[in-house]
Design an enzyme around this catalytic site. Structure first.
Site, PDB file in Angstrom:
ATOM      1  N   GLU A 257       1.016   4.604   0.216  1.00 49.46           N
ATOM      2  CA  GLU A 257       1.425   4.314   1.595  1.00 49.46           C
ATOM      3  C   GLU A 257       1.561   2.821   1.868  1.00 49.46           C
ATOM      4  OE1 GLU A 257      -0.573   8.345   1.539  1.00 49.46           O
ATOM      5  OE2 GLU A 257      -1.097   6.341   0.786  1.00 49.46           O
TER       6      GLU A 257
ATOM      7  N   PHE B 270     -11.840  16.863   7.598  1.00 50.11           N
ATOM      8  CA  PHE B 270     -11.225  16.447   6.339  1.00 50.11           C
ATOM      9  C   PHE B 270     -10.032  15.524   6.605  1.00 50.11           C
ATOM     10  CE2 PHE B 270      -8.048  17.299   2.949  1.00 50.11           C
ATOM     11  CZ  PHE B 270      -8.744  16.707   1.886  1.00 50.11           C
ATOM     12  N   GLN B 271     -10.032  14.399   5.932  1.00 47.84           N
ATOM     13  CA  GLN B 271      -8.991  13.368   6.055  1.00 47.84           C
ATOM     14  C   GLN B 271      -8.795  12.911   7.504  1.00 47.84           C
ATOM     15  OE1 GLN B 271      -5.429  14.661   3.888  1.00 47.84           O
ATOM     16  NE2 GLN B 271      -6.222  13.651   2.049  1.00 47.84           N
TER      17      GLN B 271
ATOM     18  N   LYS C  71      -2.030  17.289  14.375  1.00 47.09           N
ATOM     19  CA  LYS C  71      -1.199  18.344  13.799  1.00 47.09           C
ATOM     20  C   LYS C  71      -0.823  19.402  14.834  1.00 47.09           C
ATOM     21  CE  LYS C  71      -0.880  21.113   9.577  1.00 47.09           C
ATOM     22  NZ  LYS C  71      -1.590  21.505   8.323  1.00 47.09           N
TER      23      LYS C  71
ATOM     24  N   MET D 259      -1.761 -19.913  -8.155  1.00 50.60           N
ATOM     25  CA  MET D 259      -2.111 -20.827  -7.067  1.00 50.60           C
ATOM     26  C   MET D 259      -3.613 -21.064  -7.014  1.00 50.60           C
ATOM     27  SD  MET D 259      -0.747 -22.759  -4.772  1.00 50.60           S
ATOM     28  CE  MET D 259       0.835 -22.177  -4.158  1.00 50.60           C
TER      29      MET D 259
END
Length: 615
Positions: free
Chosen positions: A76, A138-139, A188, A507
């Site tokens: 993602e 969950f999640q 959802k 760097m």
């Protein structure tokens, strides 16, 4: 039917009144907003919307071409940076569609990156059902709490009747004013809800719209224009300091007219590259910590500093009191009133729409027949560009990164889109590449996010399929999102990925050599085993080569850039090549270190910062 009713009906959405699911409403609003590419990764909490996208594309495909393809990254974070690259290259709003929990939290860095650089994206996250929010389902992740501090705005949709209006409002907020990322968290059950689609309407955000209306209504009066030209007329060495706000506001054209019509030289920030044509005689390229010496010296010499869409950040104005210290006046244009006087006090300022304000200035200047003789200043600018030009060890047997960038720039001629990761390679590309127009330079400026370059290039290629898109990356930075090799190859995108390999965090190593007596703590990656060429080949790159001989650079770089599909080139560079010029943190331009090959007009200065002040 009354006239007003007839007018209202004539503007009605063709699908107004149709019963849709929440997921279908999301997709229809995306279509109405002109979204033609979605970047995202699916998951349980966002499945209804993914299914709605699938069905929409199937129903609206023309000759097999989907109107709103779903581009699936390796993760993602890649999706977020792809949307950012799309938005930066096109000027349109990028769109991200991810699931709940880790899907959403993986987008935190891209969201913050977009906020820091004022890039408009809308991130749509699935969320657990409304009744489960707060139960550690969950999640589940507290998206509003996590994203709130790093986004321009966050919505949690708990009333399905407001979903359609919320989606429209999210795009409105993302693209207007000072652009930025907006996150919409959609449970959802809200996606599965069904109700009438209205085809219009947005949420009441009166304070925001009132401020926007005030900005849009604000105009530069003749009196204020006269004040500006009075200052310009009294000046002998005026200088424009242009930032990323010029690019974001699509104000490059009026800025160039102001500079060219009245003979005002200009410098740009890292994010402002492309606001001026960098090959123009009056353009001094980039200023700041790793800006050109001649740009920084011009800032030291100017007597009128005109800041446009720039914020005097610490990488430009490290010591605000010493920045443009000889300027008798500082002028500041910005859309965000919070930037005015924040770092450097302004003697004259204007907050409003940059394009309109600059256009009004140009028109007023012509109306009064303004003329000023800046010929001595122009001669000084030309001398600065000649005497303090970028340079390096051209006799070295090792491949110097500056040479690679020069060769690439001779081929692209300032017309390619160039994205970068973060580090030395980012600065070499900024210094040695030309940009003939805005939105050709894509880099993570304020956040300095490693791993930005490759996914941003992918997003830019979707936005501008007509353009040559090159990711100039570092061996350390590209590791952060190396999985997106497969994304580029899977969609057969002709992106060109060049890795300048100095076997470490370049760097960081440069700072460690300069300020920590060469102690390369955790930055030397010379023992790492990554074979980038094989990695690119394994992910589907038909062109994947390693370049390690200086004499082969012109031929191989040309071959690489002209390859018709995705191409990868690893260039083994001098591992001790440094980025010069360099202005250490907490120091002024008079303390600029220019290295062995760029002249320095303050040879007796060159103080080194205290390591404790580095960050």
């Amino acid at each position: 039917m009354t006239t007003s009713t007839a007018l209202r009906d004539s503007r009605a959405h063709p699908l107004a009144g149709q019963v849709m699911s929440g997921a279908e409403m999301i997709v229809q609003v995306l279509a109405d907003e002109g979204i033609d590419t979605i970047f995202g990764y699916s998951g349980g909490a966002i499945l209804p919307t993914y299914d709605a996208v699938f069905r929409y594309n199937k129903d609206h495909a023309v000759d097999g071409v989907e109107p709103m393809p779903l581009i699936v990254p390796a993760n993602e974070q890649g999706a977020g940076f792809m949307a950012a690259g799309y938005a930066r290259a096109s000027g349109k709003v990028g769109c991200v569609l991810v699931t709940s929990g880790p899907g959403a939290t993986n987008c935190v860095t891209p969201v913050r990156d977009c906020m820091a650089d004022s890039v408009p994206i809308v991130v749509i996250c699935g969320q657990v059902p409304t009744a489960a929010i707060g139960t550690d389902a969950f999640q589940e992740a507290p998206v509003t709490a996590v994203m709130g501090p790093v986004a321009k705005h966050v919505f949690l949709v708990t009333k399905p009747e407001q979903l359609e209006a919320t989606m429209r409002t999210a795009f409105e907020i993302a693209r207007t004013g000072r652009p930025g990322p907006v996150v919409v968290d959609v449970p959802k059950d809200v996606q599965n809800w069904t109700g009438p689609f209205h085809g219009q309407g947005s949420l009441p955000i009166p304070g925001y719209r009132r401020r926007l209306d005030a900005l849009r209504a604000r105009k530069l009066s003749h009196d204020r224009c006269r004040e500006f030209f009075d200052m310009l007329g009294e000046s002998r060495r005026p200088l424009i300091y242009a930032g990323g706000g010029v690019v974001n506001a699509n104000a490059s054209e009026p800025l160039r007219r102001l500079a060219n019509d009245f003979g005002i030289p200009g410098v740009t920030t890292l994010m402002g590259l492309g606001s001026f044509d960098t090959t123009a005689p009056l353009c001094l390229h980039m200023l700041g910590m790793h800006g050109t010496a001649f740009a920084n010296y011009a800032v030291d010499d100017c007597d009128l500093l005109i800041a446009v869409g720039a914020r005097f950040d610490d990488r430009v104005a490290g010591v605000p009191a010493k920045f443009a210290a000889r300027a008798r006046r500082v002028v500041h244009f910005d859309i965000d009133p919070s930037e005015i006087h924040k770092v450097k006090p302004a003697d004259w300022h204007y907050t409003g729409m940059l394009g309109e304000a600059l256009g009004d200035l140009v028109a007023y200047g012509h109306s009064i027949g303004f003329r000023a003789d800046f010929s001595d200043w122009h001669a000084e600018v030309a001398a600065l560009k000649r005497d303090y030009a970028l340079d390096y060890d051209r006799e070295s047997s090792l491949i110097q990164p500056y040479y690679v960038m020069e060769v690439m720039n001779r081929i692209t001629r300032g017309n390619a889109i160039i994205s970068t990761g973060v580090g030395q390679h980012q600065m070499w590309a900024a210094q040695y590449c030309d940009f003939s127009e805005p939105r050709l330079w894509l880099t993570s400026g304020s956040m300095g996010t490693m791993g930005f370059g490759l996914p941003a290039a992918i997003g830019a290629q979707f936005a501008r399929p007509d353009k040559l898109v090159i990711d100039v990356d570092g061996d350390a930075s590209i590791r952060m999102n190396l999985g997106e090799f497969e994304t580029a190859a899977s969609y057969d995108l002709p992106v060109k990925v060049m890795v300048l390999n100095n076997f470490g965090d370049g760097m960081v190593m440069q700072w460690q050599r300069l300020f920590f007596k060469g102690r390369l703590s955790a930055s030397d990656k010379s023992l790492r085993k990554k074979n980038f060429v094989l990695a690119a080949q394994a992910d589907g790159f038909e062109y994947s080569k390693r370049l390690d001989r200086k004499e082969d650079v012109p031929r191989v770089v040309k071959e690489f850039l002209e390859f018709p599909g995705p191409a990868f080139l690893e260039v083994v560079i001098d591992p001790e090549a440094h980025v010069y010029p360099m202005v250490g943190p907490g120091l002024s331009y008079q303390d600029m270190v220019t290295g062995d090959h760029i002249p320095n007009r303050y040879e007796d200065r060159g103080a080194e910062p205290d390591p404790s002040d580095l960050f």
